[in-house]
Enzyme design. Structure first.
Site, PDB file in Angstrom:
ATOM      1  N   ARG A  51       7.579  -4.743  22.338  1.00  0.00           N
ATOM      2  CA  ARG A  51       8.889  -5.229  22.783  1.00  0.00           C
ATOM      3  C   ARG A  51       9.652  -4.182  23.581  1.00  0.00           C
ATOM      4  NH1 ARG A  51      11.547  -7.997  17.771  1.00  0.00           N
ATOM      5  NH2 ARG A  51      11.241  -5.867  17.160  1.00  0.00           N
ATOM      6  N   LYS A 148      -5.107  -5.677   8.344  1.00  0.00           N
ATOM      7  CA  LYS A 148      -4.641  -6.135   7.047  1.00  0.00           C
ATOM      8  C   LYS A 148      -3.134  -5.893   6.953  1.00  0.00           C
ATOM      9  CE  LYS A 148      -4.634  -3.465   3.446  1.00  0.00           C
ATOM     10  NZ  LYS A 148      -4.233  -2.183   2.868  1.00  0.00           N
ATOM     11  N   HIS A 178     -10.739  -1.053   7.056  1.00  0.00           N
ATOM     12  CA  HIS A 178     -11.234   0.217   7.592  1.00  0.00           C
ATOM     13  C   HIS A 178     -12.194   0.936   6.639  1.00  0.00           C
ATOM     14  CE1 HIS A 178      -8.000   2.150   5.275  1.00  0.00           C
ATOM     15  NE2 HIS A 178      -8.625   3.295   5.462  1.00  0.00           N
ATOM     16  N   LYS A 182     -16.116   3.461   7.149  1.00  0.00           N
ATOM     17  CA  LYS A 182     -16.339   4.837   6.656  1.00  0.00           C
ATOM     18  C   LYS A 182     -17.839   5.119   6.602  1.00  0.00           C
ATOM     19  CE  LYS A 182     -12.126   5.202   3.914  1.00  0.00           C
ATOM     20  NZ  LYS A 182     -11.350   6.328   4.415  1.00  0.00           N
ATOM     21  N   HIS A 240     -10.190  -3.216   0.021  1.00  0.00           N
ATOM     22  CA  HIS A 240     -11.093  -2.059   0.053  1.00  0.00           C
ATOM     23  C   HIS A 240     -12.034  -1.979  -1.154  1.00  0.00           C
ATOM     24  CE1 HIS A 240      -8.553  -1.070   3.308  1.00  0.00           C
ATOM     25  NE2 HIS A 240      -7.639  -0.378   2.673  1.00  0.00           N
ATOM     26  N   LYS A 331      -1.878   5.710  -6.487  1.00  0.00           N
ATOM     27  CA  LYS A 331      -1.213   6.738  -5.686  1.00  0.00           C
ATOM     28  C   LYS A 331      -0.705   7.827  -6.624  1.00  0.00           C
ATOM     29  CE  LYS A 331      -0.424   3.912  -1.820  1.00  0.00           C
ATOM     30  NZ  LYS A 331      -1.408   4.222  -0.815  1.00  0.00           N
TER      31      LYS A 331
HETATM   32  C1  BG6 Z   1      -4.605   1.422   3.453  1.00  0.00           C
HETATM   33  C2  BG6 Z   1      -3.543   1.191   2.428  1.00  0.00           C
HETATM   34  O1  BG6 Z   1      -5.268   0.229   3.740  1.00  0.00           O
HETATM   35  O2  BG6 Z   1      -5.535   2.390   2.970  1.00  0.00           O
HETATM   36  C3  BG6 Z   1      -2.843   2.504   2.077  1.00  0.00           C
HETATM   37  O3  BG6 Z   1      -2.582   0.260   2.926  1.00  0.00           O
HETATM   38  C4  BG6 Z   1      -3.856   3.544   1.676  1.00  0.00           C
HETATM   39  O4  BG6 Z   1      -1.896   2.311   1.035  1.00  0.00           O
HETATM   40  C5  BG6 Z   1      -4.966   3.660   2.704  1.00  0.00           C
HETATM   41  O5  BG6 Z   1      -3.160   4.792   1.569  1.00  0.00           O
HETATM   42  C6  BG6 Z   1      -6.069   4.575   2.216  1.00  0.00           C
HETATM   43  O6  BG6 Z   1      -6.984   4.810   3.245  1.00  0.00           O
HETATM   44  P1  BG6 Z   1      -7.868   6.131   3.301  1.00  0.00           P
HETATM   45  O7  BG6 Z   1      -8.776   5.906   4.451  1.00  0.00           O
HETATM   46  O8  BG6 Z   1      -6.911   7.274   3.485  1.00  0.00           O
HETATM   47  O9  BG6 Z   1      -8.570   6.203   1.976  1.00  0.00           O
END
Ligand code: BG6
Length: 484
Positions: A51, A148, A178, A182, A240, A331
């Site tokens: 935007r 996501k 993602h 990896k 994940h 976390k």
């Molecule tokens: C993301 C989550 O998809 O993955 C985050 O929304 C998380 O909360 C992150 O911190 C972790 O990814 P990675 O690659 O750092 O393990």
């Protein structure tokens, strides 16, 4: 030996949300690295769309700054940086209105691959898909990349799938997780299906249990608002951890092709038993002297959102009946450390007598940091003094085994974006997979809401609430230590 780079066909890539955080941190640095690796040519076009009112020149300055911050080493090289910035263009665009779409249509070229990266909030996915279609941008070799969260629950994920399906075929939709990009996660398939060693033992006859830990040391700072609506279950487990579980538990696909792999993953999700409340532990981190607690970071003093979750799961099929899967993620845990541990059963009979102790083979797949694979084997303790047994690791840290250059893996986003351009959907989630994962997740969250019990507090820097330890202790098992 440098890794092999196979150039991709020329493409135009539009990044919707081109001025956003994900673009800055991940997408632009990933593209730049692939460019400097020689994977795409100088007639590629990378178009930021957002935007914000700015021209291409201002956007190039934005890209330069992002690279200086998130790919500093590579960005220090002036020549490739200038060549990369030459590929960059920008269009001011309104996802919900008509402004900017004609300009975008003029900038992308038909007759070549056109990829559209939806790096925006999910509420805009439908609008973007609709307008791409309306302006003829969905035609030909077009594909969309969807970040996501893909929905918030089954109903919203279904609605999203339906909306996207109105304008794009499933073969054009790349739902990113993602974790699938990896290096070690892909290696999981190589280890299982590229060796004869493990597959015969990969079942409940030989595997006692499997542990999957994705531990983060950071809190939710900066993303509190999103996170508080989501929680660890939606943010990490539904996608994940579920993907990791699928790759560990799935049957061998007949070939390494997108639908063959995704069909097998889907069967795993569908084979999951519903989870009884006693098999789930939720936690929320407390503060420390130097760190605020979860509620402060989420700016919600009453929040009952979980920043930690541990679960015991059963995959009800012939291969896994009787072998529990323990998953945990959170976390502000003691370390950033993620691994999958396949814990094998005891030898059926110990010829060395009780004093030899209990020894087990454990195959550990370390996702991060220090990617690698370790197999714990039992040997005789060296020296005189009888037959005493010890466990030693057969360690294959990739950086050591492959040399540091080979082990300098591309970031997950580098691989995944190049897969989008190559048209390879193997590492992307299919619509039915996402829906099945929500169908399994929803009742767990609904149960929490119904019961109204708050998550258990846990200390910053700990391994999560004690109840998570109990989840395994009561089965006579133990979590592995969270360490890098
Ligand atoms: C993301 C989550 O998809 O993955 C985050 O929304 C998380 O909360 C992150 O911190 C972790 O990814 P990675 O690659 O750092 O393990």
């Amino acid at each position: 030996m440098a890794s092999r780079v196979i150039p991709v066909d020329p493409f135009d890539l539009v990044i919707f949300g081109g001025t956003g955080d994900l673009a800055r941190r991940k997408i632009l640095p990933a593209l730049y690295r692939r460019f400097t690796a020689g994977q795409f040519a100088t007639d590629t076009r990378l178009i930021g769309a957002a935007r914000a009112e700015m021209d291409a020149r201002a956007y190039r300055a934005f890209v330069r700054e992002a690279l200086a911050e998130f790919a500093p080493e590579e960005a220090a090289r002036k020549k490739p940086l200038a060549a990369f910035l030459d590929l960059i263009d920008y269009v001011t665009l309104d996802a919900r209105g008509e402004a900017g779409w004609d300009a975008l249509a003029q900038k992308t070229r038909t007759g070549r691959i056109r990829a559209y990266y939806f790096s925006v909030g999910p509420s805009l996915f439908g609008d973007l898909a609709k307008r791409l279609h309306k302006h003829g941008l969905a035609e030909g070799d077009a594909r969309i990349v969807v970040e996501k969260p893909f929905g918030h629950d089954l109903e919203s994920a279904r609605a999203l799938n339906r909306t996207l399906a109105r304008h794009f075929d499933e073969g054009q939709i790349y739902r990113i997780d993602h974790y699938l990009g990896k290096e070690t996660v892909q290696n999981l398939m190589a280890i299982r299906f590229g060796n004869v060693l493990f597959e015969p033992l990969w079942n409940s006859q030989y595997v006692d249990h499997i542990q999957i830990t994705v531990a983060e040391s950071v809190g939710v700072g900066g993303r509190g608002e999103y996170y508080d609506r989501s929680g660890a279950m939606r943010d990490m487990v539904q996608n994940h951890l579920m993907q990791l579980l699928c790759l560990i538990a799935m049957e061998p696909p007949a070939k390494f092709d997108p639908d063959a792999v995704r069909d097998e993953k889907l069967k795993v999700i569908r084979a999951l038993d519903p989870v009884a409340p006693a098999n789930v532990v939720r936690g929320q981190y407390e503060g420390s002297e130097s760190q605020p607690d979860y509620r402060t970071q989420a700016e919600n003093p009453e929040s009952t959102t979980e920043s930690f979750v541990a679960l015991k799961l059963n995959v009800s099929n012939w291969r896994w009946a009787g072998t529990p899967f323990y998953l945990r993620t959170g976390k502000r845990l003691r370390e950033r450390a993620s691994e999958i541990a396949v814990v094998f059963k005891d030898a059926p009979h110990s010829i060395f007598g009780p004093e030899a102790g209990r020894h087990r083979n454990i195959l550990t797949i370390r996702l991060q940091p220090n990617e690698g694979i370790e197999l714990g084997v039992t040997i005789k303790e060296p020296g005189p003094g009888g037959m005493r047994l010890i466990d030693v690791p057969l360690d294959m840290t990739f950086a050591e085994a492959l040399g540091s250059e080979e082990a300098d893996f591309p970031d997950a986003y580098e691989r995944l974006i190049m897969d989008v351009i190559r048209g390879n959907q193997t590492l992307f989630m299919r619509g039915d997979e996402v829906e099945a994962a929500w169908a399994w997740t929803d009742p767990i969250i609904a149960e929490w809401q119904e019961a109204g019990t708050p998550p258990l507090p846990y200390a910053t820097g700990s391994s999560g609430p004690d109840d998570a330890l109990m989840l395994m202790h009561r089965d006579g098992r133990r979590w592995r230590e969270i360490r890098p």
